[in-house]
Structures are given as C-alpha cells and as structure tokens.
Design an enzyme around this catalytic site. Structure first.
Site, PDB file in Angstrom:
ATOM      1  CB  CYS A  16     -16.759  34.291  44.170  1.00 56.62           C
ATOM      2  SG  CYS A  16     -18.186  33.812  45.159  1.00 56.62           S
ATOM      3  CB  CYS A  19     -16.532  32.424  49.117  1.00 57.23           C
ATOM      4  SG  CYS A  19     -17.422  31.402  47.927  1.00 57.23           S
ATOM      5  CG  ASP A 420      14.828  64.210  60.905  1.00 58.98           C
ATOM      6  OD1 ASP A 420      14.888  65.282  61.521  1.00 58.98           O
ATOM      7  OD2 ASP A 420      15.642  63.281  61.076  1.00 58.98           O
ATOM      8  CG  ASP A 620      16.798  58.877  61.298  1.00 59.19           C
ATOM      9  OD1 ASP A 620      16.350  59.987  61.662  1.00 59.19           O
ATOM     10  OD2 ASP A 620      18.002  58.591  61.341  1.00 59.19           O
ATOM     11  CG  ASP A 624      12.338  62.125  63.186  1.00 60.48           C
ATOM     12  OD1 ASP A 624      12.248  63.350  63.348  1.00 60.48           O
ATOM     13  OD2 ASP A 624      13.375  61.555  62.799  1.00 60.48           O
TER      14      ASP A 624
END
Length: 733
Positions: A16, A19, A420, A620, A624
């Site tokens: 649980c 635990c 971009d 990319d 950036d």
C-alpha cells in the site's frame, strides 16, 4: 546532477501507499542519498546518491524497514519472476476460494428459504488454513511493519481477520452444550479470499500498465549477422563493436543503430517512432535498432550499441517517467503516513463506542473489524502511479516520450504554445515557392535552370533539380560551367550563354526586373530568396525569376487548428525575417509572431509570455535549448539536436507537428485519470468507514469493497491504453 549515481532497485513486499512511504523514508536516511522516489505500481525505488555508493548499503536499509530490495535484473528475468509470482498468487487465490465457499454458502442460500449451517468443527477446519496458510503473507508483512514502528494494509487485514477468527474460537469453546454458537469464521475466511482476489487482479493490471516497456524491450534482437571480409557470421549482440558491418535480411529487426552502406529497402519503425508507414532506406540513410527491415537485404555500419542506442534511450526515458512522482502525489504521501494509525484509532473508537452503547461484545468487535477491513490505502497508493505508467506507455507507442511526471502534470494547464519555425513548422529544406517565365514557358525555364545546377550540392540547386524530377523534365548538360562567387552560376546550353543568380548578377549585366518587378517585390515581401535566370551575350536579357522558400510540414496546419480547438493560443518565435515569418503565420493561422529574435533573446520572450499563463515551447535546434528550458513545458521535435532533447520535458520521436496537440491531449487525459482515481480512492474510504463504524457494513462486504477499490482504480487507469492521437492513423508526416 554532476558527480551523482542513480540506482533503480526492485522492491518486494510493498502492499500500500504507506509501505512505499516507509521504504522511501528508510532510503532517505542513508548518508549520501540525495533523492528517493518509490513507485508502488512498478515496485521500484529510484535512488540518486552523491558520488559512488555500494548498492548493498541501500538494500540493507530496505531490509531493515521490513521489505526486500534486489539489484536490477534483465527484462526477461523480471518478466519470468513476475509470471511465477502471478502463478503462485492464482493458485493461492483458487484454494482460498474453494475453502471459503462452503463457509459462505449458507448465507447465500438463506434468502431462498434454505436454512442450514456447517458444524463448528467443519467451519474451523475450513477457516484455519485460509487464516494461517493463505493469510500468512498478511501476518508476515504486518509483523515487519510493527517491528519497524509503522503500519500498513497488511496490519489492518491481520488484526481484523484475527479478531473475527479469535471471536469465533471463543464463541465455540464457551457455547452452552446443545446450543449452536454464532460463529464468524466465514467473515474472516471470505475477507482474506477477497483481499487475495483484489491483490491478484491488481498484480495482473499492474503488469498491463508496464506493457509499453516490455514491448520496447522485446524489440531488441539477441543476435546479429556480422560481415567481415565478405564472410558472414552469426554473433551475439554484445560481441559487436562500433564500425562493424551487419547484414540485415528481409523481415528481420535491425540489431543496431547504424547507417545503410549497401542495398535498398523500407523500415517499419511503428513501435519506435509511431510512424505508421514504412520509411524508405538506401545507402547513407540512418536505421534504428529494433525497427523491422522490409523487402530488401541491407548492409549496415554500426553507429551505436547497447545503452547508447536510440531504443535503449527511449526505454530509459519511459522508465524514468514511470518511476517519477507527479507533484500531486506528495499530498497522497502525506495522507498515507497518518492513514493506518488513524484507522486503528477509529476501529478502537468503534469498538468502545458500540460497547458503551450497550451492544454485545460480538457486535462491537465485528463492526470494528469491518472498519479495519474496508480502510485499505492500496487505492490511494495506486491512483497516481498507475495512471502515469499507462499514460506515458501509450504516449511512447505513438512516438511521444514524456521524460518526467511533472511535465505530464503541468502539460494539462498549457494555455499557449510557442513554435520555432525552421525544422519545426517548416521542413528546413528550400523549395521553389514561385517561378515566372518572361515568355510564359515555365517548363523550359526549369530545364534551363536545372541544366546549370546539375551536379551542384547547393540547397537551392537541389530545389530546382527536385522540381525537374517531379515534373519528369529532362535536364541536359551545359558546357563552360563556372561558379560566380557571391552571385550564382553560369554556363552554355546548346550554344546559349546562361547565368542563374541573385540581384547582383542582374545589375552586373545591366538589367532590370522589367515585367517581373511586381512579382519580385511581392515575393521579397514574403521573405523569399530570389534567383534570376538571364541570357548573357551581346544583348543580355531576363528569361525568368525563381522564388525559393521553406515549405510547411504537412501536419503543421492541422496542429495549429487542433490547438485552437483546445483553446490554446499559438505563437511563432524565429530568428528569420519578418516577411517569411508572417507568411508562415498567415498560412497556418498562428495568433502571434515574434520574428528576427536572436537565440539569446528567445528565452526572454518565452519568460515574458509565461506571465500570462502556462507556456509550452516547441523547437529542434541548439539555439532553441534555452527557450525550451525556460518554458513551463519544453517539447523537442524528433530529428532535432541532443541538446534540445535534453532541455525538453517531452520529446517527439518524429518531426510531425500534430504530435504537439497529441502530447498535450494525452497529458490532460492522464491527469484527469489521476484526479478520478484519487476521487474514487478517497470516496471509498469516506463512505465505507462511517458505514462500517455504524454497523451498516459487515466484514464480508467491507472486504469486497476494499478489493473493488484497488481494482477499479487500476482498471480506470488502463482505459488510457485505448487512446490514439487524432488524424495520425492514416497520414504520413
């Protein structure tokens, strides 16, 4: 963190949320541990330590807390161990049900007018093995919890069922001769059987949430055909080295990341990038380990192996995301720390309250047992991690890698997406956007320009030749070809001296735009790059004009429209000129344009936009990376630089802009599942505990409700596995 080491330790024995919290606190106390995250759903502890550390120290700390930690095993070994454990749980459940069924049968047939009861000794004989053999796991785990000075679900089940079993023994031994005692063996046995049923269904469902990892691991071939001096040999993958040549036959999986040296084929990369259509492969193209080779034999040079392969990195990203905790989980952790002690106190209050109210001791005990049984914190502990595992898993299958749970949780709040331009919304490869021939014959104009550009590697030359190829136009050879530095290229075609270049070339030949002046002005305003084709000689003249520009990616328009449908504004952030930026924005319906922005200023622009809401940045390139890091959510496009991907919280495995709204959609759906799960987990307890305390819920029904709560939470999370991105099934990016 520099100078740090991370460990992912499988943990067994957790049942649980409390635990998981106890394991987390035990590991956190080890000197040198910087951070700990324990995931109940995948039963793993992610530990980051300063410098180097013997993992045995961490394993000992977990053992002292009453649980078992081991070193990570291979995917196949882990899968085999889980299958064995599930097999044992299934048999224990079936035997427990077979023994408990005769005990509960009289209760089931009573509404039909059948009144009979098993003798006390028969009930005792059936209930005892259920209590102490199949229920031994609860006693063992409860004892470990008590020894560690804490409580967990097993403690509640052990105390509750022991109380019912012990009360039955007392009633049986103290009954007057000739009188049938009122026994509760069936309650204890059925509760244990129901808890075992819940745990079994929970284990099965948890294995399904991890199916994405297993599917990715299954893509790894174990052997490869290495080619040395023309001789083929079958070797294990770990025997390969960088630069080795590998032969991949039709229908086989690529064993390594590499570059095609010889052959032509197609590659099915669906399970890696989510790309639905086969991708053509020829010499010079990159291939990814785990993808399926199509119809041709390929010779591949090895570029990456083992942990550095794309597939290995994908698996690490998905595992890290599934192991991480969402910020909302912190609230659950705090609740679970006090939950079990609070339940024990409520059970004691229920016992004393009913006894003071004048009820029999038996009634008081049974109501207290019902409180203990229904108040299971399993559902609380599973609510968040199962949703995260299911969400990140299904996202990975469609080419969306979510690096951490925080990105997953924040993404549902995104109100603005900043794109971009080059490489993100556009292909990054120039194409002919417009052309005009003075005599109106555009095909001849293309053939003349193509002849001049034949053999050139310049991007604009490639754009001209690609267009000639698409139109099936023959391109002849020129003579006396020469490069004109800073201006263009010249040559003679069938005795006709030609030149192709920029405005400087036009002016050097004493020419003006003439009839093409208006077109040139309009195309320049769009930010296009212009090239003039002229005939040189005694009387130079303009033959035509080409306007080159970046082309939009096929999915860009759909992506922006889908964001609008989600009430998310879109922004264009680029270092390009305002003309080209404005053309792209108008074509796509982007709300706002930030053009001619220097790379160093992109992060500042994103920071300014964050003042109005939660911002996602999509890019990319290396330039950036600062903006991706500055945004609330950074999204790196597939095929981009490693720097951009490291700075982003979400990585798209292919350069399809439509994956951006898809990533935000799966994030929203996952977060919705987390909230639904937490709601139901709390509701079960908020309704069930008072009903049990007031005697309106017997232990058998309480046990069924408790088992149902965990199963319903996991099953609700598994509904995420049916998710598919919109409009991606039948279109190629």
């Amino acid at each position: 963190m520099n100078g740090s080491t991370t460990f992912d330790l499988p943990i067994s024995g957790m049942t649980c949320a409390s635990c998981a919290g106890r394991v987390e606190r035990a590991l956190g106390k080890v000197p040198g541990v910087q951070s700990v995250s324990v995931n109940l759903a995948n039963e793993r502890a992610h530990v980051e330590v300063l410098g180097q550390m013997d993992p045995g120290v961490l394993i000992a700390a977990v053992d002292k807390a009453g649980y078992t930690a081991t070193l990570p095993q291979s995917g196949a070994t882990t899968e085999a161990n889980q299958a064995q454990r599930l097999h044992r749980e299934r048999w224990a459940l079936l035997l427990a049900i077979l023994l408990a069924l005769p005990l509960v049968l009289p209760m089931l047939v009573a509404p039909f007018g059948l009144h009979w009861m098993l003798p006390a000794w028969a009930q005792f004989a059936l209930a005892t093995p259920v209590q102490f053999i199949f229920g031994a796991r609860f006693y063992i785990a409860a004892w470990k919890a008590v020894r560690a000075g804490a409580g967990n679900m097993d403690l509640l089940v052990a105390i509750g069922t022991s109380a019912g079993y012990g009360l039955s023994i007392y009633e049986w031994l103290t009954a007057h001769p000739g009188m049938a005692p009122h026994l509760y063996f069936e309650a204890s046995a059925v509760v244990i059987a129901l808890v075992l049923l819940g745990k079994y269904l929970e284990s099965r469902a948890k294995r399904q949430t991890a199916s994405a990892i297993r599917a990715l691991e299954a893509l790894r071939p174990e052997r490869a055909i290495r080619v040395i001096a023309g001789r083929e040999e079958n070797v294990a993958i770990n025997a390969l080295k960088l630069g080795d040549l590998v032969m991949v036959k039709p229908g086989e999986r690529f064993p390594v990341d590499g570059e095609v040296v010889d052959g032509q084929s197609h590659a099915d990369e669906a399970l890696i990038s989510g790309e639905s259509l086969p991708v053509p492969k020829q010499p010079g193209d990159k291939v990814t380990g785990g993808a399926i080779n199509g119809e041709g034999r390929l010779l591949v040079r090895t570029l990456a192996l083992g942990a550095e392969s794309v597939l290995a990195r994908i698996i690490r990203l998905v595992e890290d995301a599934q192991a991480a905790k969402a910020p909302i989980q912190k609230l659950v952790d705090k609740v679970s720390q006090v939950f079990v002690p609070a339940v024990l106190l409520l059970a004691l209050i229920t016992l004393v309250g009913w006894w003071l109210y004048g009820a029999s001791v038996e009634t008081a005990i049974i109501n207290a047992v019902a409180v203990l049984v229904i108040a299971c914190p399993c559902a609380l502990g599973l609510a968040t991690p199962t949703a995260i595992m299911a969400g990140t898993g299904v996202a990975a299958r469609h080419g969306i890698l979510i690096k951490d749970a925080e990105a997953l949780e924040r993404a549902h709040e995104v109100s603005a997406v900043v794109f971009d331009k080059t490489g993100t919304l556009t292909s990054g490869t120039p194409k002919i956007a417009h052309l005009a021939a003075v005599d109106g014959n555009e095909d001849v104009l293309l053939q003349q320009a193509g002849a001049l550009q034949r053999g050139s590697e310049h991007p604009l030359a490639k754009a001209v030749l690609d267009t000639c190829h698409e139109k099936a136009l023959a391109v002849a050879d020129v003579t006396a070809s020469q490069s004109l530095a800073g201006r263009g290229i010249a040559g003679t075609l069938n005795g006709q001296p030609l030149a192709l270049g920029n405005r400087r070339l036009l002016e050097e030949n004493g020419l003006s735009a003439g009839d093409l002046a208006d077109s040139a002005k309009a195309w320049e305003a769009e930010g296009r790059t212009l090239s003039w084709l002229i005939e040189q000689g005694a009387q130079p003249r303009v033959l035509g004009l080409f306007a080159f520009g970046d082309t939009l990616k096929p999915g860009a328009l759909d992506a922006v429209q889908q964001l609008k449908a989600q009430h998310i504004t879109s922004h264009l952030l680029t270092g390009d000129n305002r003309g080209s930026a404005r053309v792209v924005a108008q074509a796509l319906g982007i709300d706002d344009v930030h053009a001619e922005v220097l790379p160093a200023d992109k992060a500042a622009t994103v920071a300014e936009l964050k003042k109005t809401g939660v911002v996602a940045m999509v890019g990319d390139g290396i330039n950036d990376a600062p903006a991706l890091a500055a945004a609330d959510i950074g999204i790196a496009m597939g095929g981009g630089t490693d720097v951009a991907m490291h700075a982003a919280g979400i990585t798209l495995m292919r350069g399809d802009p439509r994956l951006v709204p898809a990533a935000l959609e799966i994030s929203r759906k996952t977060y919705a599942k987390i909230r639904q799960n937490l709601f139901w987990a709390f509701v079960y307890n908020l309704i069930g505990i008072p009903l049990a305390a007031f005697g309106l819920l017997n232990p058998v029904l309480a046990g069924a409700a408790m088992a149902l709560s965990s199963v319903s939470v996991v099953s609700n999370a598994l509904l995420l596995k049916t998710w598919k991105p919109k409009d991606l099934e039948d279109q190629r990016p």
